[in-house]
Motif scaffolding. Sequence first.
Motif, short mmCIF file in Angstrom:
data_model
loop_
_atom_site.label_atom_id
_atom_site.label_comp_id
_atom_site.label_asym_id
_atom_site.label_seq_id
_atom_site.Cartn_x
_atom_site.Cartn_y
_atom_site.Cartn_z
N LYS A 40 0.83 -1.20 0.00
CA LYS A 40 0.00 0.00 0.00
C LYS A 40 0.87 1.26 0.00
CE LYS A 40 -4.24 -1.09 2.46
NZ LYS A 40 -4.88 -0.88 3.77
N SER A 82 -0.04 4.05 1.32
CA SER A 82 -0.17 4.73 2.62
C SER A 82 0.80 4.17 3.66
CB SER A 82 -1.60 4.61 3.12
OG SER A 82 -2.00 3.26 3.09
N ALA A 83 1.31 2.94 3.41
CA ALA A 83 2.25 2.36 4.38
C ALA A 83 3.61 3.05 4.33
CB ALA A 83 2.43 0.87 4.10
N SER A 120 4.50 6.28 4.45
CA SER A 120 4.77 7.32 5.45
C SER A 120 5.06 6.68 6.80
CB SER A 120 3.62 8.32 5.54
OG SER A 120 2.44 7.63 5.81
N ILE A 121 4.42 5.53 7.04
CA ILE A 121 4.68 4.81 8.29
C ILE A 121 6.13 4.31 8.30
CG2 ILE A 121 4.09 2.72 9.62
CD1 ILE A 121 1.19 3.12 8.70
N ASN A 169 8.69 7.17 8.63
CA ASN A 169 8.79 7.72 9.98
C ASN A 169 9.50 6.77 10.93
OD1 ASN A 169 7.58 10.43 10.43
ND2 ASN A 169 5.96 9.50 9.24
N ILE A 170 9.16 5.48 10.80
CA ILE A 170 9.79 4.50 11.70
C ILE A 170 11.30 4.46 11.46
CG2 ILE A 170 10.02 2.03 12.24
CD1 ILE A 170 7.03 1.73 11.70
N LEU A 195 13.08 8.30 11.79
CA LEU A 195 13.19 8.83 13.16
C LEU A 195 14.08 7.95 14.03
CD1 LEU A 195 9.56 10.03 13.99
CD2 LEU A 195 11.58 11.44 13.77
N SER A 196 13.86 6.61 13.95
CA SER A 196 14.62 5.74 14.85
C SER A 196 16.12 5.80 14.54
CB SER A 196 14.09 4.31 14.82
OG SER A 196 14.10 3.84 13.50
N PHE A 255 17.53 9.25 15.69
CA PHE A 255 17.67 9.41 17.15
C PHE A 255 18.79 8.52 17.70
CE2 PHE A 255 13.47 11.50 17.42
CZ PHE A 255 13.80 12.50 18.31
N LEU A 256 18.88 7.30 17.17
CA LEU A 256 19.83 6.33 17.74
C LEU A 256 21.27 6.58 17.31
CD1 LEU A 256 17.81 2.99 17.36
CD2 LEU A 256 18.08 4.38 19.40
N VAL A 311 20.54 14.14 18.16
CA VAL A 311 21.21 14.40 19.43
C VAL A 311 22.68 13.99 19.25
CG1 VAL A 311 21.30 13.79 21.88
CG2 VAL A 311 19.10 13.88 20.72
N LEU A 330 24.55 10.57 23.95
CA LEU A 330 23.75 9.34 23.92
C LEU A 330 24.32 8.34 24.93
CD1 LEU A 330 23.37 8.78 20.06
CD2 LEU A 330 21.60 9.52 21.63
N VAL A 382 23.25 2.65 23.66
CA VAL A 382 22.62 3.10 22.40
C VAL A 382 23.68 3.24 21.32
CG1 VAL A 382 21.35 5.00 21.31
CG2 VAL A 382 20.70 4.22 23.58
#
Lengths: 378, 392
Positions: free
Chosen positions: B298, B300-301, B303-304, B307-308, B311-312, B315-316, B321, B326, B330
């Motif tokens: 799909k 629409s999947a 954007s999911i 983001n996953i 972002l992950s 951040f990691l 940051v 950290l 991590v």
Amino acid sequence: MFGHLYKYRLKSLLRMKEDVFWCLGFPIILCTCFFAAFSGISDKTNNFHSIPVAVVYEKENAIFKATINAVSKSDTQGEEFLNVTETDSASAKALLNDDKVDAIIYVDDDISMAVAASGLNQTAVQSFLNEFEQKSALISDIIKENPDKLVSLIGNIFSSRTYISEQKLTDSPMDEMSVYYFSLIGMAALFGGFLGCSVARQMQPNITPEGMRKSTAPVKRHTMIAAEFLAAYTLQLISMAILLFYMICVLRINLGNEAGYVALTCAAGSLVGIASGIFVGSLPIKEGMQIAIFLVYSLGSSFLSGLMVHPIKIWIEKSMPIINRINPATLIQDSLYSLVIYNTHERFFTNIITLAVISVILCTLSYLMTRRKSYANL
Amino acid sequence: MQIYKTFLKMLIRNMPSGMLYLGIFISIAIVVANNNQNNDISSFTSSRADVAVIDNDNTELSEALKDYIGSCHNIVNISDDKEKWTDELFYRTVDYILVINKGFEDGVTGRSYADKLESYSAPDSNTSYIVQSQAESYMQNVCACLDSGYSMEESCKKAADIAQIQVNVTLSGADKNEDVSDAMPAVNTISYFFTFFPYVILCLLINTLGSTLIVWNKPELKARTAVSGTSFAARNAGIVGAMFTFSCIIIMIFTVVCVVMYKDDFFTKATLYFGLNALCYMLVSLSVTFLIAQLSKKLSALSIWSNIIGLSTSFLCGVFVTRDLLPDKVVAFSKCLPTYWYINVTEELKYYNGSLSSNSWISIGIQLLFAAAIMVISLVVIKNRQRKQEMA
């Protein structure tokens, strides 16, 4: 009939995987990212730790040695002020190069210091050395003019008397990073609006096929609206409960000791979220535009509450405080903040009442937009 | 050529959703660069705390104390409301609040010191500890002068003169800083641009290229192309060519943005290495996008997914940051991710001294290996799917 509608709406909402992801999955992922990134920041940037320094004695200085021994043993805020390594110049430079020490103190006729970078620890060491030099100068100046004052002078300078009494404003640890978690809860509550938006959209006969079918069903309109609204609200409350459980029990994030009030905040926030979604979903525009409007609203509101830049709330408070009084994410964030920081609940209840009023206004507007609509054809 | 043109047209039509991420990226780069542009790293500068002084005494001594604190730190104005103080301290817009109570000077003259000065700060705050010890030291000096027979005016003046004595601080000893002072003017600002690059390029490619690939992976479309006169190889060549062209367009957009934002600092050797590193990460992002397009059905999947993953990893791995802040666990985990190796190079380039270390070249190589490995996984996924379809 209400029970039937409620049950099947809840089931169908659970099958809308994308909406469920934004309401539950995304906040949990973001929360985990925040936790991974921020869990060490407060300790590393704010809290006091012993400062590692290398001391190079190019000339003996018994008074300085005694002073530095005193501060490297005394217990200031739980840890000694300096962690001293006495060494020669070459080794000290090597230690500085390897980031093993923050500063090198050279003791010669004058005391000087070498650092690898500017920073808080370096400033603290500089301040300590300045103090030593200033006290030495003061003693020699005064003794020159008033030698008989030596005893009282030494007593004064080396007394343990403190002139400033430290006061506490709150028992909270004042961890500024917690703002991100409060704002995240605000965002998660508002993201419930995705469910509200879908619910409202699927009740509009001129926009979705589901709306067409529902408009022909022999069910009273207000019964249907109530069942749909409650189903979305139930799912959102479940999402918020899971998120809170994850934050408090798994990540051990401090949300205060008043679980009941935290739950009340989430319930009020979710109500605003669902009401906002229903309002946007009731607008007579296409689905893509509704989602875009809702995303801008929910993320913009979260941004202004401090989700991306945490002091933004206080900047807004100084320039346009009205935004903080009406922005739903800020109200949710501030409710949680006031629970952790203040001993009274005055500010908390002001925020909760404002959230309730916003919900009522949005629901009323949505109702006015959708009531008594009839279509010549669909 | 027809496939190349159609694929490229679809990619360009999907660009507006990717432009959103570019907008976010530029905003973040501008804000962060502006916040850090005044950091002078060629000489030592003391950290200055934001201190509020509430003077309820308004005497010679209270003014002298206020002046002394003002000489070491930034004095900020604050309303006399304890709820506001709590907010200011919590958000660190004020680091330390000193309240000089009425009767302070009289108390000091009469050697009664209790409850004349009060301080408020965030618990265990490093900054407030420095301010507190400086203020205590100043008061010790004034009281020592008073006890030695000086008048209040003389004591304040003596304490102010003594406060001028400062130890000599040199910024030296660490090789990396000597390098920094040589190369930093260009590298310092531009490094922020490249630090945030992984998040934006990954989200941009998944949302634009990913959505186009998903449409082209639809079985009906594949079947239609298969029965046409276009060979399978020509179809794939057209798609790869369009992806390459699209990547060049993206590189051009980023280059233009970089030149506009950092026109004075752009033309350096360090920027070339930054660009090379970014290019390698772009290959990683392309292969990740290709894999996601094979796994998702799909649109629409996407954007999911973006983001996953975006972002992950950001951040990691030290994009949002700084890695220094950290937790160690991590950082250890993030070594399994390509973004870690990208940041490795940008971190070294912040202290660029004319050449790239072998560690950085290894990091670039590891990124390329990640890109190749992910691409191989994608091909395995495609092969498995084909086998299943053939069996069905």
